[in-house]
Scaffold this motif. Sequence first.
Motif, PDB file in Angstrom:
ATOM      1  N   TRP A  51       0.837  -1.222   0.000  1.00 41.57           N
ATOM      2  CA  TRP A  51       0.000   0.000   0.000  1.00 41.57           C
ATOM      3  C   TRP A  51       0.870   1.270   0.000  1.00 41.57           C
ATOM      4  O   TRP A  51       1.663   1.453  -0.947  1.00 41.57           O
ATOM      5  CB  TRP A  51      -1.101  -0.067   1.059  1.00 41.57           C
ATOM      6  N   GLN A  89      -3.770  14.280  -7.800  1.00 39.56           N
ATOM      7  CA  GLN A  89      -2.331  14.476  -7.958  1.00 39.56           C
ATOM      8  C   GLN A  89      -1.735  13.414  -8.894  1.00 39.56           C
ATOM      9  O   GLN A  89      -0.586  13.004  -8.722  1.00 39.56           O
ATOM     10  CB  GLN A  89      -1.640  14.380  -6.582  1.00 39.56           C
ATOM     11  N   SER A 111      -9.930   1.017  -2.780  1.00 40.02           N
ATOM     12  CA  SER A 111     -10.401   1.906  -1.711  1.00 40.02           C
ATOM     13  C   SER A 111     -11.184   3.108  -2.225  1.00 40.02           C
ATOM     14  O   SER A 111     -11.667   3.907  -1.428  1.00 40.02           O
ATOM     15  CB  SER A 111      -9.207   2.415  -0.889  1.00 40.02           C
ATOM     16  N   LYS A 139     -11.375  -3.847  -1.458  1.00 37.96           N
ATOM     17  CA  LYS A 139     -10.896  -4.150  -0.107  1.00 37.96           C
ATOM     18  C   LYS A 139     -12.048  -4.174   0.897  1.00 37.96           C
ATOM     19  O   LYS A 139     -11.867  -4.536   2.050  1.00 37.96           O
ATOM     20  CB  LYS A 139      -9.863  -3.090   0.332  1.00 37.96           C
ATOM     21  N   ARG A 170      -5.943  -8.545  -0.156  1.00 36.54           N
ATOM     22  CA  ARG A 170      -5.331  -7.808   0.954  1.00 36.54           C
ATOM     23  C   ARG A 170      -4.164  -8.593   1.574  1.00 36.54           C
ATOM     24  O   ARG A 170      -3.875  -9.715   1.192  1.00 36.54           O
ATOM     25  CB  ARG A 170      -6.336  -7.436   2.059  1.00 36.54           C
TER      26      ARG A 170
ATOM     27  N   LEU B   5       1.860  14.459  -0.186  1.00 38.13           N
ATOM     28  CA  LEU B   5       0.442  14.225  -0.422  1.00 38.13           C
ATOM     29  C   LEU B   5      -0.333  15.259   0.376  1.00 38.13           C
ATOM     30  O   LEU B   5       0.039  15.572   1.515  1.00 38.13           O
ATOM     31  CB  LEU B   5       0.038  12.819   0.040  1.00 38.13           C
ATOM     32  N   GLN B   7      -3.777  16.656   2.392  1.00 40.30           N
ATOM     33  CA  GLN B   7      -4.798  16.077   3.270  1.00 40.30           C
ATOM     34  C   GLN B   7      -4.285  14.916   4.122  1.00 40.30           C
ATOM     35  O   GLN B   7      -4.975  13.907   4.295  1.00 40.30           O
ATOM     36  CB  GLN B   7      -6.018  15.598   2.451  1.00 40.30           C
ATOM     37  N   ILE B   8      -3.070  15.063   4.612  1.00 44.23           N
ATOM     38  CA  ILE B   8      -2.532  14.080   5.545  1.00 44.23           C
ATOM     39  C   ILE B   8      -2.694  14.662   6.950  1.00 44.23           C
ATOM     40  O   ILE B   8      -2.295  15.803   7.191  1.00 44.23           O
ATOM     41  CB  ILE B   8      -1.040  13.800   5.247  1.00 44.23           C
ATOM     42  N   PRO B 234       3.256  -0.149   9.251  1.00 39.55           N
ATOM     43  CA  PRO B 234       1.827  -0.286   8.930  1.00 39.55           C
ATOM     44  C   PRO B 234       0.925   0.571   9.814  1.00 39.55           C
ATOM     45  O   PRO B 234       0.000   1.214   9.317  1.00 39.55           O
ATOM     46  CB  PRO B 234       1.568  -1.786   9.130  1.00 39.55           C
ATOM     47  N   GLU B 236       1.653   3.376  11.286  1.00 38.17           N
ATOM     48  CA  GLU B 236       1.799   4.788  10.929  1.00 38.17           C
ATOM     49  C   GLU B 236       0.943   5.121   9.701  1.00 38.17           C
ATOM     50  O   GLU B 236       0.322   6.187   9.635  1.00 38.17           O
ATOM     51  CB  GLU B 236       3.279   5.119  10.678  1.00 38.17           C
ATOM     52  N   THR B 237       0.863   4.193   8.752  1.00 36.15           N
ATOM     53  CA  THR B 237       0.014   4.460   7.574  1.00 36.15           C
ATOM     54  C   THR B 237      -1.468   4.460   7.950  1.00 36.15           C
ATOM     55  O   THR B 237      -2.248   5.198   7.344  1.00 36.15           O
ATOM     56  CB  THR B 237       0.251   3.422   6.455  1.00 36.15           C
ATOM     57  N   LEU B 240      -2.243   7.813   9.304  1.00 31.59           N
ATOM     58  CA  LEU B 240      -2.198   8.883   8.298  1.00 31.59           C
ATOM     59  C   LEU B 240      -3.255   8.732   7.204  1.00 31.59           C
ATOM     60  O   LEU B 240      -3.294   9.515   6.259  1.00 31.59           O
ATOM     61  CB  LEU B 240      -0.803   8.937   7.658  1.00 31.59           C
ATOM     62  N   GLY B 241      -4.124   7.707   7.334  1.00 29.76           N
ATOM     63  CA  GLY B 241      -5.136   7.497   6.295  1.00 29.76           C
ATOM     64  C   GLY B 241      -4.530   6.986   4.999  1.00 29.76           C
ATOM     65  O   GLY B 241      -5.044   7.245   3.920  1.00 29.76           O
ATOM     66  N   LEU B 242      -3.453   6.227   5.095  1.00 29.33           N
ATOM     67  CA  LEU B 242      -2.770   5.734   3.894  1.00 29.33           C
ATOM     68  C   LEU B 242      -2.805   4.213   3.784  1.00 29.33           C
ATOM     69  O   LEU B 242      -2.004   3.616   3.078  1.00 29.33           O
ATOM     70  CB  LEU B 242      -1.327   6.250   3.860  1.00 29.33           C
ATOM     71  N   ARG B 243      -3.742   3.609   4.499  1.00 31.49           N
ATOM     72  CA  ARG B 243      -3.996   2.183   4.305  1.00 31.49           C
ATOM     73  C   ARG B 243      -5.490   2.047   4.028  1.00 31.49           C
ATOM     74  O   ARG B 243      -6.277   2.882   4.480  1.00 31.49           O
ATOM     75  CB  ARG B 243      -3.592   1.398   5.557  1.00 31.49           C
ATOM     76  N   GLY B 244      -5.889   1.006   3.325  1.00 24.31           N
ATOM     77  CA  GLY B 244      -7.291   0.863   2.933  1.00 24.31           C
ATOM     78  C   GLY B 244      -8.268   1.126   4.065  1.00 24.31           C
ATOM     79  O   GLY B 244      -9.288   1.801   3.878  1.00 24.31           O
ATOM     80  N   ASP B 245      -7.950   0.660   5.257  1.00 23.91           N
ATOM     81  CA  ASP B 245      -8.882   0.698   6.380  1.00 23.91           C
ATOM     82  C   ASP B 245      -9.282   2.100   6.828  1.00 23.91           C
ATOM     83  O   ASP B 245     -10.368   2.297   7.358  1.00 23.91           O
ATOM     84  CB  ASP B 245      -8.259  -0.038   7.578  1.00 23.91           C
ATOM     85  N   PHE B 247      -8.514   4.842   4.719  1.00 27.41           N
ATOM     86  CA  PHE B 247      -8.215   5.630   3.521  1.00 27.41           C
ATOM     87  C   PHE B 247      -9.145   6.835   3.364  1.00 27.41           C
ATOM     88  O   PHE B 247      -8.715   7.942   3.050  1.00 27.41           O
ATOM     89  CB  PHE B 247      -8.328   4.718   2.301  1.00 27.41           C
ATOM     90  N   LEU B 251     -10.014  11.996   4.647  1.00 26.64           N
ATOM     91  CA  LEU B 251     -10.441  12.765   3.472  1.00 26.64           C
ATOM     92  C   LEU B 251     -11.814  13.373   3.703  1.00 26.64           C
ATOM     93  O   LEU B 251     -12.072  14.519   3.364  1.00 26.64           O
ATOM     94  CB  LEU B 251     -10.503  11.855   2.246  1.00 26.64           C
TER      95      LEU B 251
END
Lengths: 254, 254, 254
Positions: A51, A89, A111, A139, A170, B5, B7-8, B234, B236-237, B240-245, B247, B251
């Motif tokens: 990811w 982006q 996602s 997912k 996944r 990126l 919107q983090i 994992p 940390e992502t 930050l909203g950077l893993r599917g769960d 995501f 936003l």
Amino acid sequence: MNYTLTQIPDRAEKPRQSGITMVMDKGLSLREVEDFLSVSADHTDIVKLGWATSFVTPRLKEKLAIYREAGIPVYFGGTLFEAFVVRKQFDEYRKLLDRYEMKYAEVSDGSIDMNQDDKCEYIRKLAMQVTVLSEVGSKDEAKIIPPYKWIQLMKAELEAGAWKVIGEAREGGTVGLFRSSGEVRQGLVEEILTQVPFEKILWEAPQKEQQVWFVKLLGANVNLGNIAPHEVIPLETIRLGLRGDTFSHFLDKM
Amino acid sequence: MNYTLTQIPDRAEKPRQSGITMVMDKGLSLREVEDFLSVSADHTDIVKLGWATSFVTPRLKEKLAIYREAGIPVYFGGTLFEAFVVRKQFDEYRKLLDRYEMKYAEVSDGSIDMNQDDKCEYIRKLAMQVTVLSEVGSKDEAKIIPPYKWIQLMKAELEAGAWKVIGEAREGGTVGLFRSSGEVRQGLVEEILTQVPFEKILWEAPQKEQQVWFVKLLGANVNLGNIAPHEVIPLETIRLGLRGDTFSHFLDKM
Amino acid sequence: MNYTLTQIPDRAEKPRQSGITMVMDKGLSLREVEDFLSVSADHTDIVKLGWATSFVTPRLKEKLAIYREAGIPVYFGGTLFEAFVVRKQFDEYRKLLDRYEMKYAEVSDGSIDMNQDDKCEYIRKLAMQVTVLSEVGSKDEAKIIPPYKWIQLMKAELEAGAWKVIGEAREGGTVGLFRSSGEVRQGLVEEILTQVPFEKILWEAPQKEQQVWFVKLLGANVNLGNIAPHEVIPLETIRLGLRGDTFSHFLDKM
């Protein structure tokens, strides 16, 4: 091989179109990458930086250099592509691929909602720059895509220029191709295979039982992905009929 | 970060009072500690040497020196405190903390019966020597503590001098805050949060679904613990909203 | 030990006949072996190269040399023995053991059908060359062997020259001694122990709950196997009553 055994199924040679093992790196250190490659480079065809883990992984350029040195292509997980697209982006994503000298990229919509035409357009654009893997399946375990739709999506994405299509599962192996229990959606897989050539599909199959199921159905040279680094050697023995689960499978047929 | 990126969510800077990631080391080798830190030092706030693993871990002083060099505080798991207390060796425990130059210690009663006054007295004594984390919740899945009691214990232990209170879950994530299935006791967590400031609580949440649940409820800067070394990137992502769960979670709000 | 605690159960000294920890290496790199040994050599009695992973593991001779240097015996998993036998290559297997200077070997029939006389004959032959561990129990969860048969097999195999008999569980801990849920077949274990000396049996017990169950039943010095490399330190704390699960077990008895 360290010794000779008869009746071992032939494995395609690298670089290969079938029999691919795709490994997920979700944050290995540089030394862990070296360790992994020292054992498993011969049995690993391509590595995915899971990811968007690349966002927070230090020393990314050095890590990529180690994989490049070993001749193993690397690509960013599809969720990173989606993170750029959802933020409008996409052009920056293309520059990012150049900046890190990536030769492969994944297009997915696991996602986010993306209509098929847009997805194929992304595939076409990226295919001019890199080799594209495109992923089918959500997912979200509540989103069940019927088999005819899987087939239609896979065909369209291959026509748009994808090198392989990936069946989503996944890291855990509990969505897409699989039920939330991890059990294979067998009817789905069999129906897909009536319409899409098996060497064009890379099945995400992180759990051992899933790997066994695919090897029994499609043989030693099935394409399998989302394999954890420490599971590459075990998977190779499953492919070769040298683990209990597939021990008799190839013997019966030789 | 390796690229930009939008919107983090903002992450608090280290040293921080919220957004803490506490990692469990249950017997890493010196080189594995180096590997772990080379990837995850920036995302790790504090390390626990799980339960009494320090008793049988060789080269403990060298290990502590590596963590110290990286600026990551380390403490012995609460079970070790209990092992000394139950043997009436508390004074030796205090000397042990000095001998290993520990700046943090945990007070818990997960495996022994201790009345609240005694526990608070231990917290008071140790707080004169080190920074104290105190843990609420039993390791025995049959012992269900009602929410009002969790709240009363947490408040009393913070008043006695604890820096943070920890919600118990074990390495596996199946007791205390969680049902034996690993599911969060949601009503318990929500009731606690009506009475105890969220930055004072460190939630043990070793399973991914538990981490996702807390990030969705409390945001990127929730304090989470018992994270396995390879799960820091994992996590940390997820923050930050950077893993599917997670995501779409951030936003929607930006 | 890094500090002194009273009421810690005595552990037999290495080399020992009981209290053995057998570790499964399913493809560690050379550096990972070094890391593992730097932490766990004192608590590891013997290492199994899982099933036929040795077939695809590079630098096997160097790996064996590292273990030898640390004084830890190594043997090939029983599935490799079976792979040679089923191909009628048993003589080659004996040469293989010599070529790699193996001092131990496993005889098993987890994946093939073998009558008891033949199995004992293999044990007798190999016992002239190496120290033999023989394994009882099928990898097929549908094959339930009744307790009287387990006992008869174990006795016959010890008489044929096996040093220890192994109770089968696989890497996952879901067959043989255990139900598919991982739960111990308690009646089976207790009945075996009425007839076979406990120091002659090595119980495969990869899951923590299984290890706890055996330590509670048989004490700190039970022989346990199929332990993952990173679980040796945690297991040692379970043996010593220094983890929550066995925390009170030894205190009550001292």
